[in-house]
Design a protein around this motif. Structure first.
Motif, mmCIF file in Angstrom:
data_model
loop_
_atom_site.group_PDB
_atom_site.id
_atom_site.type_symbol
_atom_site.label_atom_id
_atom_site.label_comp_id
_atom_site.label_asym_id
_atom_site.label_seq_id
_atom_site.Cartn_x
_atom_site.Cartn_y
_atom_site.Cartn_z
ATOM 1 N N VAL A 17 -12.192 -19.393 39.916
ATOM 2 C CA VAL A 17 -12.148 -17.926 40.015
ATOM 3 C C VAL A 17 -11.782 -17.324 38.665
ATOM 4 O O VAL A 17 -12.401 -16.358 38.199
ATOM 5 C CB VAL A 17 -11.142 -17.493 41.100
ATOM 6 N N GLU A 18 -10.779 -17.906 38.038
ATOM 7 C CA GLU A 18 -10.328 -17.400 36.747
ATOM 8 C C GLU A 18 -11.406 -17.570 35.678
ATOM 9 O O GLU A 18 -11.615 -16.684 34.837
ATOM 10 C CB GLU A 18 -9.050 -18.137 36.324
ATOM 11 N N LYS A 19 -12.124 -18.702 35.736
ATOM 12 C CA LYS A 19 -13.189 -18.940 34.753
ATOM 13 C C LYS A 19 -14.332 -17.945 34.970
ATOM 14 O O LYS A 19 -14.933 -17.449 34.004
ATOM 15 C CB LYS A 19 -13.706 -20.370 34.888
ATOM 16 N N ALA A 20 -14.636 -17.644 36.224
ATOM 17 C CA ALA A 20 -15.690 -16.683 36.525
ATOM 18 C C ALA A 20 -15.344 -15.311 35.962
ATOM 19 O O ALA A 20 -16.200 -14.617 35.388
ATOM 20 C CB ALA A 20 -15.917 -16.606 38.031
ATOM 21 N N LEU A 21 -14.084 -14.900 36.101
ATOM 22 C CA LEU A 21 -13.651 -13.615 35.536
ATOM 23 C C LEU A 21 -13.723 -13.644 34.015
ATOM 24 O O LEU A 21 -14.207 -12.690 33.388
ATOM 25 C CB LEU A 21 -12.228 -13.301 35.988
ATOM 26 N N LEU A 22 -13.258 -14.732 33.432
ATOM 27 C CA LEU A 22 -13.283 -14.855 31.978
ATOM 28 C C LEU A 22 -14.714 -14.739 31.442
ATOM 29 O O LEU A 22 -14.972 -14.025 30.465
ATOM 30 C CB LEU A 22 -12.668 -16.204 31.585
ATOM 31 N N ASN A 23 -15.646 -15.415 32.093
ATOM 32 C CA ASN A 23 -17.047 -15.349 31.663
ATOM 33 C C ASN A 23 -17.596 -13.925 31.775
ATOM 34 O O ASN A 23 -18.329 -13.461 30.897
ATOM 35 C CB ASN A 23 -17.905 -16.302 32.503
ATOM 36 N N MET A 24 -17.247 -13.239 32.859
ATOM 37 C CA MET A 24 -17.725 -11.873 33.035
ATOM 38 C C MET A 24 -17.197 -10.961 31.930
ATOM 39 O O MET A 24 -17.931 -10.157 31.348
ATOM 40 C CB MET A 24 -17.295 -11.334 34.400
ATOM 41 N N LEU A 25 -15.911 -11.093 31.623
ATOM 42 C CA LEU A 25 -15.309 -10.250 30.590
ATOM 43 C C LEU A 25 -15.956 -10.493 29.225
ATOM 44 O O LEU A 25 -16.129 -9.561 28.434
ATOM 45 C CB LEU A 25 -13.803 -10.517 30.511
ATOM 46 N N LYS A 26 -16.328 -11.735 28.969
ATOM 47 C CA LYS A 26 -16.957 -12.063 27.686
ATOM 48 C C LYS A 26 -18.334 -11.427 27.535
ATOM 49 O O LYS A 26 -18.826 -11.272 26.413
ATOM 50 C CB LYS A 26 -17.056 -13.583 27.529
ATOM 51 N N THR A 27 -18.966 -11.087 28.649
ATOM 52 C CA THR A 27 -20.293 -10.465 28.588
ATOM 53 C C THR A 27 -20.228 -8.942 28.601
ATOM 54 O O THR A 27 -21.258 -8.282 28.438
ATOM 55 C CB THR A 27 -21.168 -10.926 29.780
ATOM 56 N N MET A 28 -19.046 -8.377 28.784
ATOM 57 C CA MET A 28 -18.910 -6.925 28.865
ATOM 58 C C MET A 28 -18.791 -6.299 27.488
ATOM 59 O O MET A 28 -18.245 -6.903 26.553
ATOM 60 C CB MET A 28 -17.703 -6.551 29.742
ATOM 61 N N ASP A 29 -19.281 -5.097 27.344
ATOM 62 C CA ASP A 29 -19.307 -4.370 26.067
ATOM 63 C C ASP A 29 -18.011 -3.582 25.913
ATOM 64 O O ASP A 29 -17.748 -2.641 26.674
ATOM 65 C CB ASP A 29 -20.519 -3.430 26.050
ATOM 66 N N SER A 30 -17.205 -3.951 24.921
ATOM 67 C CA SER A 30 -15.915 -3.287 24.717
ATOM 68 C C SER A 30 -16.069 -1.845 24.253
ATOM 69 O O SER A 30 -15.145 -1.044 24.398
ATOM 70 C CB SER A 30 -15.077 -4.069 23.703
ATOM 71 N N SER A 31 -17.231 -1.501 23.712
ATOM 72 C CA SER A 31 -17.454 -0.122 23.269
ATOM 73 C C SER A 31 -17.769 0.800 24.450
ATOM 74 O O SER A 31 -17.682 2.021 24.327
ATOM 75 C CB SER A 31 -18.600 -0.070 22.249
ATOM 76 N N GLN A 32 -18.127 0.183 25.598
ATOM 77 C CA GLN A 32 -18.490 0.968 26.773
ATOM 78 C C GLN A 32 -17.451 0.866 27.899
ATOM 79 O O GLN A 32 -17.461 1.700 28.815
ATOM 80 C CB GLN A 32 -19.848 0.488 27.318
ATOM 81 N N ASN A 33 -16.580 -0.126 27.803
ATOM 82 C CA ASN A 33 -15.643 -0.380 28.897
ATOM 83 C C ASN A 33 -14.210 -0.522 28.396
ATOM 84 O O ASN A 33 -13.964 -1.132 27.341
ATOM 85 C CB ASN A 33 -16.026 -1.671 29.631
ATOM 86 N N GLU A 34 -13.293 0.027 29.152
ATOM 87 C CA GLU A 34 -11.862 -0.149 28.907
ATOM 88 C C GLU A 34 -11.311 -0.920 30.100
ATOM 89 O O GLU A 34 -11.223 -0.390 31.205
ATOM 90 C CB GLU A 34 -11.192 1.219 28.779
ATOM 91 N N VAL A 35 -10.965 -2.187 29.875
ATOM 92 C CA VAL A 35 -10.652 -3.094 30.988
ATOM 93 C C VAL A 35 -9.174 -3.466 30.997
ATOM 94 O O VAL A 35 -8.591 -3.786 29.955
ATOM 95 C CB VAL A 35 -11.513 -4.370 30.899
ATOM 96 N N THR A 36 -8.603 -3.434 32.187
ATOM 97 C CA THR A 36 -7.247 -3.944 32.415
ATOM 98 C C THR A 36 -7.327 -5.079 33.433
ATOM 99 O O THR A 36 -7.994 -4.941 34.463
ATOM 100 C CB THR A 36 -6.315 -2.844 32.957
#
Length: 363
Positions: A17-36
């Motif tokens: 589960v944790e690896k799946a979240l980590l992979n998703m975060l790595k594909t997200m655009d930091s210029s478009q998303n502010e993630v907590t």
């Protein structure tokens, strides 16, 4: 304006589960998303692997309610009585009595969270990522402000033993529920048909190029020339490592030279070591411990074994497929979906005998 997204998870321990979240975060655009990423406990082997632009937070008072949520009511009440905390014992006796009479465990969660404030801030999306997990689902549904709330199901809910009445009440408060495989969705729909319009299949993201690069590192270092069997995952009964150990014994009894390597740690590890000792094959069962990079072992092994008693979408199985390995997997939810058309794989029953048959066919 950036999209504000909150993910809630138990911790960042090394797991699927944790690896799946980590992979998703790595594909997200930091210029478009502010993630907590909000964790119940800020810890784990993947914690330092989170992208540096992601904000990490912890539910600081979870440690104060953890025992009250997880312990059986009778044990909790007796502990309070033994420690002289009479008022707390009476309080939880009344709550547990009402929960039992009404068949509604939500009363306990309401009591646990009643004295704590809502989570700070407002989000465009808030995601209970570790689902099904009652405490996280409840907290996100009731203590977080968001325009859109999502549940995320990683397992076959017919096998993990959820409180269906409580889950039904919580899922009504979600706008969308993502499930990690078609098989797991079908199982979910069979239990909660009223939520069909909310359900989407969202496969776990696998970062193939990153995995292949990480696999270039050195794996096995024991210069063993026999067959190397490998299984990767949290060492727990549901992951079925005991079946793989018993299967190894039967393989060795057939005169086939082999070792089983286990990557991972967990609460079932002592039992697995005891099984290996009782079978007299402790020198053939190698516990490698938790590895943030298990891919060199996947690349170098002869047969990858996934002996799980249940899964939703097995991320380690998906990763092993990248290396075109011979694979033996039990028939957990998602296995047929993941291994469809893979001629060098075998799907088995949840027995060591069936796993042995699969291994022999591949050999």
């Amino acid at each position: 304006m950036k999209k504000r997204i909150l993910f809630m998870i138990i911790s960042m321990n090394i797991g699927g589960v944790e690896k799946a979240l980590l992979n998703m975060l790595k594909t997200m655009d930091s210029s478009q998303n502010e993630v907590t990423v909000l964790m119940l406990e800020k810890k784990g082997g993947f914690l330092n692997s989170l992208p540096n632009w992601v904000k990490v937070d912890e539910l600081s008072y979870y440690r104060d309610i953890k025992e009250e949520f997880n312990k059986p009511p009778k044990e909790l009440i007796l502990n309070y009585l033994k420690s002289g905390n009479i008022f707390r014992a009476i309080y939880f006796f009344i709550i547990s009595l009402f929960c039992k009479l009404k068949g509604d465990r939500e009363l306990l969660l309401k009591a646990l969270f009643s004295k704590y404030p809502d989570y700070i801030g407002e989000y465009d999306e808030a995601i209970a990522y570790a689902g099904p997990m009652a405490l996280i689902d409840y907290y996100l549904a009731n203590k977080v402000k968001a325009k859109k709330k999502l549940g995320w199901i990683h397992f076959d809910i017919t096998t993990v033993g959820i409180d269906r009445n409580l889950s039904r009440k919580l899922y009504r408060k979600f706008d969308e529920i993502n499930i990690v495989s078609k098989d797991a969705k079908e199982k979910f729909d069979s239990v909660f048909p009223e939520f069909k319009d909310k359900i989407k299949v969202f496969y776990n993201i696998i970062l193939k190029d990153e995995i292949l690069k990480l696999a270039e590192e050195k794996g096995f270092d024991d210069n063993y020339n026999g067959l190397k069997f490998l299984t990767v995952g949290r060492i727990s009964r549901e992951k079925g490592q005991d079946l793989a150990i018993e299967a190894l014994k039967k393989i060795l009894d057939r005169g086939i030279e082999a070792k089983l390597y286990l990557v991972g740690t967990g609460n079932f590890e002592k039992e697995c070591k005891k099984i290996a000792i009782n079978l007299g094959i402790e020198d053939k069962v190698i516990f490698l411990g938790a590895k943030s990079n298990p891919y060199p072992y996947m690349k170098e092994c002869d047969i990858y074994i996934q002996p799980s008693r249940y899964e939703g979408y097995c991320i380690t199985l998906a990763e092993a497929l990248i290396f075109d390995k011979k694979i033996v997997a039990t028939k957990f939810t998602g296995a047929l979906e993941q291994l469809k058309g893979k001629e060098n794989s075998q799907i088995c029953d949840y027995t060591s005998e069936s796993i042995v048959e699969g291994i022999i066919k591949l050999i």
